[in-house]
Design a protein around this motif. Structure first.
Motif, PDB file in Angstrom:
ATOM      1  N   LYS A 124      58.228 -22.731 134.101  1.00  0.00           N
ATOM      2  CA  LYS A 124      58.864 -21.418 134.097  1.00  0.00           C
ATOM      3  C   LYS A 124      58.095 -20.547 133.116  1.00  0.00           C
ATOM      4  CE  LYS A 124      63.233 -19.024 133.297  1.00  0.00           C
ATOM      5  NZ  LYS A 124      62.699 -18.102 132.284  1.00  0.00           N
ATOM      6  N   GLU A 125      57.719 -19.331 133.536  1.00  0.00           N
ATOM      7  CA  GLU A 125      56.987 -18.425 132.650  1.00  0.00           C
ATOM      8  C   GLU A 125      57.834 -18.075 131.431  1.00  0.00           C
ATOM      9  OE1 GLU A 125      53.975 -17.549 132.772  1.00  0.00           O
ATOM     10  OE2 GLU A 125      53.237 -17.246 134.801  1.00  0.00           O
ATOM     11  N   GLY A 126      57.145 -17.851 130.297  1.00  0.00           N
ATOM     12  CA  GLY A 126      57.868 -17.426 129.105  1.00  0.00           C
ATOM     13  C   GLY A 126      58.059 -18.528 128.093  1.00  0.00           C
ATOM     14  N   GLY A 127      57.405 -19.665 128.274  1.00  0.00           N
ATOM     15  CA  GLY A 127      57.503 -20.728 127.289  1.00  0.00           C
ATOM     16  C   GLY A 127      58.412 -21.852 127.745  1.00  0.00           C
ATOM     17  N   LYS A 128      58.483 -22.870 126.900  1.00  0.00           N
ATOM     18  CA  LYS A 128      59.286 -24.045 127.245  1.00  0.00           C
ATOM     19  C   LYS A 128      60.773 -23.679 127.323  1.00  0.00           C
ATOM     20  CE  LYS A 128      56.148 -27.409 125.150  1.00  0.00           C
ATOM     21  NZ  LYS A 128      56.008 -28.525 124.181  1.00  0.00           N
ATOM     22  N   THR A 129      61.390 -24.230 128.315  1.00  0.00           N
ATOM     23  CA  THR A 129      62.826 -23.976 128.474  1.00  0.00           C
ATOM     24  C   THR A 129      63.484 -25.185 129.111  1.00  0.00           C
ATOM     25  OG1 THR A 129      64.456 -22.431 129.370  1.00  0.00           O
ATOM     26  CG2 THR A 129      62.551 -22.928 130.760  1.00  0.00           C
ATOM     27  N   SER A 130      64.773 -25.292 128.998  1.00  0.00           N
ATOM     28  CA  SER A 130      65.501 -26.479 129.479  1.00  0.00           C
ATOM     29  C   SER A 130      65.591 -26.476 130.986  1.00  0.00           C
ATOM     30  CB  SER A 130      66.910 -26.512 128.868  1.00  0.00           C
ATOM     31  OG  SER A 130      67.654 -25.383 129.325  1.00  0.00           O
ATOM     32  N   LEU A 131      65.965 -27.624 131.530  1.00  0.00           N
ATOM     33  CA  LEU A 131      66.102 -27.777 132.980  1.00  0.00           C
ATOM     34  C   LEU A 131      67.170 -26.849 133.529  1.00  0.00           C
ATOM     35  CD1 LEU A 131      65.386 -29.315 135.580  1.00  0.00           C
ATOM     36  CD2 LEU A 131      67.067 -31.056 134.918  1.00  0.00           C
ATOM     37  N   GLU A 132      68.186 -26.546 132.708  1.00  0.00           N
ATOM     38  CA  GLU A 132      69.286 -25.696 133.174  1.00  0.00           C
ATOM     39  C   GLU A 132      68.818 -24.271 133.481  1.00  0.00           C
ATOM     40  OE1 GLU A 132      69.425 -27.711 130.579  1.00  0.00           O
ATOM     41  OE2 GLU A 132      70.733 -29.243 131.498  1.00  0.00           O
ATOM     42  N   ALA A 133      67.677 -23.871 132.908  1.00  0.00           N
ATOM     43  CA  ALA A 133      67.175 -22.509 133.136  1.00  0.00           C
ATOM     44  C   ALA A 133      66.546 -22.349 134.507  1.00  0.00           C
ATOM     45  CB  ALA A 133      66.161 -22.129 132.060  1.00  0.00           C
ATOM     46  N   TYR A 134      66.225 -23.449 135.172  1.00  0.00           N
ATOM     47  CA  TYR A 134      65.651 -23.391 136.513  1.00  0.00           C
ATOM     48  C   TYR A 134      66.757 -23.218 137.534  1.00  0.00           C
ATOM     49  CZ  TYR A 134      61.183 -25.131 134.628  1.00  0.00           C
ATOM     50  OH  TYR A 134      60.011 -25.284 133.946  1.00  0.00           O
ATOM     51  N   GLN A 135      66.506 -22.455 138.577  1.00  0.00           N
ATOM     52  CA  GLN A 135      67.505 -22.319 139.640  1.00  0.00           C
ATOM     53  C   GLN A 135      67.746 -23.672 140.306  1.00  0.00           C
ATOM     54  OE1 GLN A 135      64.723 -19.972 139.724  1.00  0.00           O
ATOM     55  NE2 GLN A 135      65.469 -18.063 140.666  1.00  0.00           N
ATOM     56  N   ALA A 136      68.963 -23.896 140.636  1.00  0.00           N
ATOM     57  CA  ALA A 136      69.325 -25.180 141.251  1.00  0.00           C
ATOM     58  C   ALA A 136      68.581 -25.378 142.562  1.00  0.00           C
ATOM     59  CB  ALA A 136      70.843 -25.242 141.486  1.00  0.00           C
ATOM     60  N   GLU A 137      68.424 -24.291 143.360  1.00  0.00           N
ATOM     61  CA  GLU A 137      67.712 -24.395 144.618  1.00  0.00           C
ATOM     62  C   GLU A 137      66.257 -24.810 144.400  1.00  0.00           C
ATOM     63  OE1 GLU A 137      70.567 -20.839 144.867  1.00  0.00           O
ATOM     64  OE2 GLU A 137      69.219 -21.792 143.423  1.00  0.00           O
ATOM     65  N   LEU A 138      65.632 -24.281 143.341  1.00  0.00           N
ATOM     66  CA  LEU A 138      64.253 -24.627 143.037  1.00  0.00           C
ATOM     67  C   LEU A 138      64.140 -26.086 142.619  1.00  0.00           C
ATOM     68  CD1 LEU A 138      61.264 -23.986 142.483  1.00  0.00           C
ATOM     69  CD2 LEU A 138      61.935 -23.141 140.222  1.00  0.00           C
ATOM     70  N   THR A 139      65.074 -26.533 141.783  1.00  0.00           N
ATOM     71  CA  THR A 139      65.072 -27.937 141.343  1.00  0.00           C
ATOM     72  C   THR A 139      65.147 -28.876 142.540  1.00  0.00           C
ATOM     73  OG1 THR A 139      66.101 -27.328 139.240  1.00  0.00           O
ATOM     74  CG2 THR A 139      66.239 -29.637 139.908  1.00  0.00           C
ATOM     75  N   THR A 140      65.984 -28.498 143.486  1.00  0.00           N
ATOM     76  CA  THR A 140      66.141 -29.332 144.687  1.00  0.00           C
ATOM     77  C   THR A 140      64.825 -29.416 145.455  1.00  0.00           C
ATOM     78  OG1 THR A 140      68.473 -28.732 144.865  1.00  0.00           O
ATOM     79  CG2 THR A 140      67.381 -29.586 146.853  1.00  0.00           C
ATOM     80  N   VAL A 141      64.124 -28.265 145.614  1.00  0.00           N
ATOM     81  CA  VAL A 141      62.858 -28.240 146.355  1.00  0.00           C
ATOM     82  C   VAL A 141      61.810 -29.075 145.631  1.00  0.00           C
ATOM     83  CG1 VAL A 141      60.927 -26.776 147.045  1.00  0.00           C
ATOM     84  CG2 VAL A 141      63.280 -26.052 147.507  1.00  0.00           C
ATOM     85  N   LEU A 142      61.704 -28.908 144.333  1.00  0.00           N
ATOM     86  CA  LEU A 142      60.680 -29.630 143.558  1.00  0.00           C
ATOM     87  C   LEU A 142      60.922 -31.134 143.619  1.00  0.00           C
ATOM     88  CD1 LEU A 142      60.358 -27.297 140.428  1.00  0.00           C
ATOM     89  CD2 LEU A 142      58.807 -27.460 142.384  1.00  0.00           C
ATOM     90  N   GLU A 143      62.164 -31.538 143.474  1.00  0.00           N
ATOM     91  CA  GLU A 143      62.464 -32.970 143.522  1.00  0.00           C
ATOM     92  C   GLU A 143      62.217 -33.536 144.913  1.00  0.00           C
ATOM     93  OE1 GLU A 143      66.438 -33.101 142.055  1.00  0.00           O
ATOM     94  OE2 GLU A 143      65.803 -33.169 139.928  1.00  0.00           O
ATOM     95  N   ALA A 144      62.464 -32.703 145.928  1.00  0.00           N
ATOM     96  CA  ALA A 144      62.200 -33.159 147.299  1.00  0.00           C
ATOM     97  C   ALA A 144      60.705 -33.367 147.521  1.00  0.00           C
ATOM     98  CB  ALA A 144      62.760 -32.144 148.303  1.00  0.00           C
TER      99      ALA A 144
END
Length: 841
Positions: free
Chosen positions: A781-801
């Motif tokens: 995610k642009e803007g530096g390190k951030t927690s997993l919660e900052a990622y959209q849930a839909e994006l997390t699903t796509v990446l894990e898939a």
């Protein structure tokens, strides 16, 4: 009129005797230039002359002549004679000032005035300006106490001139007279040098032991006309560096410790006359030698006389003579004389070396004189430019090199070649039999030996000097010499010249074949590898000669001609458009790893044709027998890779590009295959450098030679060039580019940025991990390190898939691909999924 022929008519006089014995007044004519020895810009000339006068007076030996004084004698209205100098104005003025000073220092002003003052007018005067006359009058009449001088100005030694300017009789307008100002400057220098030596007055004025003298030649005795007088004096310019050098050097010649009179002769029209070395030099430099250099006036620029060219020529000869006398080792004087890049940056460096400098350097020895006069004589050609003796200009361009001598632009190799050329002419007294093979050997030795600086130039010159006695029959001499008998030059090149001498003397066919191979524009005399490929070198090293059978001779010659033709065809393309995609380098890579090491981590593709250290010419050069056994073996293996290409059944010198292209289809499975398949990878390395970090799985390509320039990583850059650069893949990122870096600690790779999903922006990196020999994707995610919660849930699903895992420590998703093909498959699949997601958010 020839003054040199009549020098015996010159009358030896002291300065006082001009006035006391000859009863002359001395007047510098209006046509003469102002007094120059006292100028601020003439400090060296002034100090050198005063040093000479001081030394003469200190030694007290008689008849230390200051050369000739030419002039005319005129009858004055008062019945006295006036001497008007044509040449000698500067010396006479300095002697006048020295007599005034020493007389003043010792309280003999009355005696001085009785000689030099008549009716309140100075008997030594200048006609150039009335102010100069007035100053001379005032100076002779003045009474000065040298123990009561004014203090000097800060940073100056001007006590005497300051005191004189403070006198009531001194007119301020005299400050505008350059002759007066020069006289004052000279008086300050005389005071600084002579103030503690009052005994010099007696030695200077002694009638029994005439220390400082000159030879006076009245012009009327030689029939000199006013036209000549005007011609010689109308310039109104300071003496050139050459004129100053010539005057001092002619005097120096007599001071050298000669053991005999020498055998120098001149012909003044009545047959040869034995003359002194000084007379010979003085006559030749003004006549025969000057005629030669007149043809080359303007070489140093459109408005230059040949004085500058003469000084450059003299410098080349005297620096060579100095080098020949010095033992091996670093020498700052050599650096200065040769004008190397190291010394040319020094603030005291000058392209014009004065007589005083040469004298300080110890460069004016007897041997230097012999070399200088011998070189002048061997090149002189009447009223014409130098003779051209060689049949062509390949090994030595006589006219071009001579012009470079005059223009002070010789290369290191040309400096040695010029000495070898002129040394041959001197050694054999103009007989040019054997000159062509001699210059061929010298060319081969100098061009194929590293000559970096002054120390190497000197060593090369000394080595040539040792060979000069054998130069008329150099080929036969080479067949008898041991390799170590030729100092300095590269041992393998010496061995090569010996082998070629055997073969050239053996049959005309060998001579023709060797000369043709040597003249290849890439080989330039270095062809030992051709003898190695054809088996000739092995025989020669085993037997020490080439006395093989007729059948063997035919076989060896045929093989040599074959490899000459094949290698010649290949290396004619190096650096040309015919090899623009590095077809030759890639073909050799199919046979093995030919890249030489620069350091423990850098290597080179040899793509710069004329690079001294990293080129094919250097790779083909055999190492010296004294090299480490591992180096000898490794370099033999690398040279053999070239031979393997030339021996490949596919290779065809008549269809060079087509056959090399077919050879490149045989790609190995290691790192070489990437460069063979994609020539742009080699093209990125503009100077040919790549770096291996411990293994072939960590290779950086360097844009230039150093690490602090841009660099890329081999495997990701190959993927970028083949699959991504300028390819319309429909990626969902706004930007896709290759990120090069400037240090070994940074990670180069492919970058994907500006993926906008809703109000958030993401980026992805694709690098190569050498430890696991895999490609690695990292999604941020642009803007530096951030927690997993900052990622959209839909994006997390796509990446894990897409099998990207969350890496908590660095706060990014990542995955690996163990081949470039799988990396592209993963990239395309991930891009498709992200593009679909982007369309819904």
């Amino acid at each position: 009129m020839n003054i040199v022929a009549d020098i015996a008519k010159g009358e030896r006089l002291t300065f006082l005797e001009l006035f006391q014995q000859k009863h002359y007044d001395v007047e510098i004519p209006i046509i003469q230039r102002d007094y120059a020895q006292g100028r601020a810009s003439s400090r060296e000339v002034r100090e050198v002359f005063l040093d000479a006068l001081f030394n003469y007076l200190e030694e007290g030996l008689p008849h230390r002549d200051l050369d000739f004084i030419y002039g005319s004698v005129e009858r004055q209205d008062d019945g006295l004679n006036r001497f008007i100098p044509l040449d000698g104005q500067q010396r006479l003025t300095t002697l006048f000032l020295l007599h005034w000073y020493l007389a003043t220092l010792t309280g003999n002003q009355a005696a001085f005035q009785s000689t030099f003052l008549r009716r309140q007018r100075s008997r030594f005067t200048y006609e150039t300006r009335s102010s100069s006359q007035e100053f001379c009058d005032a100076l002779v009449a003045a009474v000065i106490d040298l123990g009561q001088l004014l203090p000097p100005d800060e940073g100056k030694q001007n006590r005497l001139s300051k005191t004189l300017r403070d006198r009531g009789w001194y007119y301020l307008s005299w400050d505008q007279d350059p002759t007066v100002q020069s006289m004052l400057t000279m008086l300050d220098s005389i005071h600084a040098r002579f103030h503690s030596r009052p005994e010099f007055y007696g030695r200077l004025t002694s009638r029994d032991n005439r220390v400082i003298t000159f030879l006076m030649l009245p012009l009327q005795e030689f029939g000199l006309t006013d036209d000549l007088y005007i011609k010689m004096n109308s310039r109104g310019k300071p003496l050139s560096p050459f004129e100053n050098f010539k005057a001092r050097y002619e005097q120096h010649i007599d001071e050298l410790p000669w053991k005999n009179a020498g055998d120098y002769t001149l012909d003044f029209g009545d047959g040869p006359v034995v003359v002194s070395r000084r007379t010979y030099f003085a006559h030749q430099i003004d006549t025969t030698w000057a005629d030669l250099f007149w043809n080359y006036r303007g070489v140093g620029g459109p408005y230059s006389s040949f004085d500058k060219e003469l000084m450059n020529f003299i410098r080349v000869i005297l620096s060579a003579a100095y080098a020949l006398q010095k033992s091996a080792g670093k020498d700052e004087t050599l650096e200065y004389l040769f004008g190397t890049q190291v010394v040319s940056r020094r603030p005291d460096y000058s392209d014009v070396i004065s007589y005083h400098n040469y004298q300080q350097f110890g460069a004016l020895s007897k041997k230097a004189f012999k070399l200088l006069t011998g070189t002048f004589d061997c090149l002189s050609n009447g009223n014409q430019p130098i003779r051209v003796h060689l049949p062509d200009t390949f090994h030595f361009d006589e006219q071009v090199v001579f012009r470079k001598v005059l223009d002070h632009s010789l290369s290191q190799e040309q400096r040695v070649q010029f000495y070898a050329y002129t040394g041959f002419l001197i050694e054999h007294k103009g007989d040019i039999t054997g000159l062509t093979p001699w210059m061929r050997v010298i060319y081969n030795l100098t061009v194929n030996t590293v000559i970096d600086g002054a120390e190497e130039i000197a060593s090369a010159l000394r080595s040539v000097k040792e060979l000069l006695p054998y130069s008329a029959d150099i080929l036969n001499q080479l067949t008898r010499l041991k390799t170590t008998a030729v100092d300095f030059f590269y041992r393998r090149q010496v061995q090569e010249e010996q082998l070629k001498a055997h073969l050239i003397l053996k049959t005309p066919e060998w001579g023709q074949a060797i000369l043709a191979a040597e003249r290849h524009g890439y080989f330039l005399g270095q062809i030992l590898f051709l003898f190695e490929y054809s088996g000739v070198l092995e025989w020669f090293e085993q037997h020490g000669h080439c006395n093989w059978s007729v059948a063997e001779d035919l076989a060896f010659l045929s093989a040599f001609q074959h490899y000459t033709a094949s290698a010649g065809a290949v290396f004619a393309t190096i650096g040309t458009a015919a090899n623009k995609d590095f077809i030759w380098e890639r073909a050799v890579l199919t046979k093995g790893d030919y890249l030489p090491w620069l350091t423990a981590w850098r290597r080179n593709f040899l793509i710069r044709p004329r690079d001294r250290d990293y080129s094919w010419k250097r790779l083909l050069r055999l190492p010296p027998p004294s090299a480490h056994a591992d180096d000898i073996y490794q370099q033999a293996q690398q040279r053999d890779l070239v031979k393997q290409v030339l021996d490949d059944p596919i290779f065809n010198r008549e269809d060079l590009r087509g056959s090399l292209t077919l050879i490149c289809k045989n790609r190995p499975s290691d790192w070489r295959r990437y460069f063979i398949r994609k020539p742009a990878l080699i093209g990125y390395c503009s100077q040919g450098y790549i770096r291996f970090f411990q293994s072939e799985h960590n290779i950086r390509l360097y844009k230039h030679s150093q690490q602090n320039h841009t660099q890329v990583e081999l495997y990701t850059y190959d993927l970028w060039l083949r699959e991504l650069e300028n390819k319309p893949l429909g990626l969902p990122f706004d930007y896709c580019y290759y990120q090069d870096v400037r240090t070994g600690d940074e990670q180069p790779g492919i970058r994907f940025t500006e993926l906008k999903l809703g109000r958030k922006t993401y980026r992805m990196e694709l690098d190569y991990q050498s430890e696991g020999t895999t490609f690695e994707f990292r999604f941020y995610k642009e803007g530096g390190k951030t927690s997993l919660e900052a990622y959209q849930a839909e994006l997390t699903t796509v990446l894990e898939a897409q099998e990207l895992e969350w890496y908590e420590q660095d706060k990014h998703f990542w995955c690996l691909a163990d081949t470039a093909t799988k990396a592209m498959e993963k990239l395309l699949a991930l891009s498709k999924a992200l593009a679909e997601l982007k369309a819904t958010l």
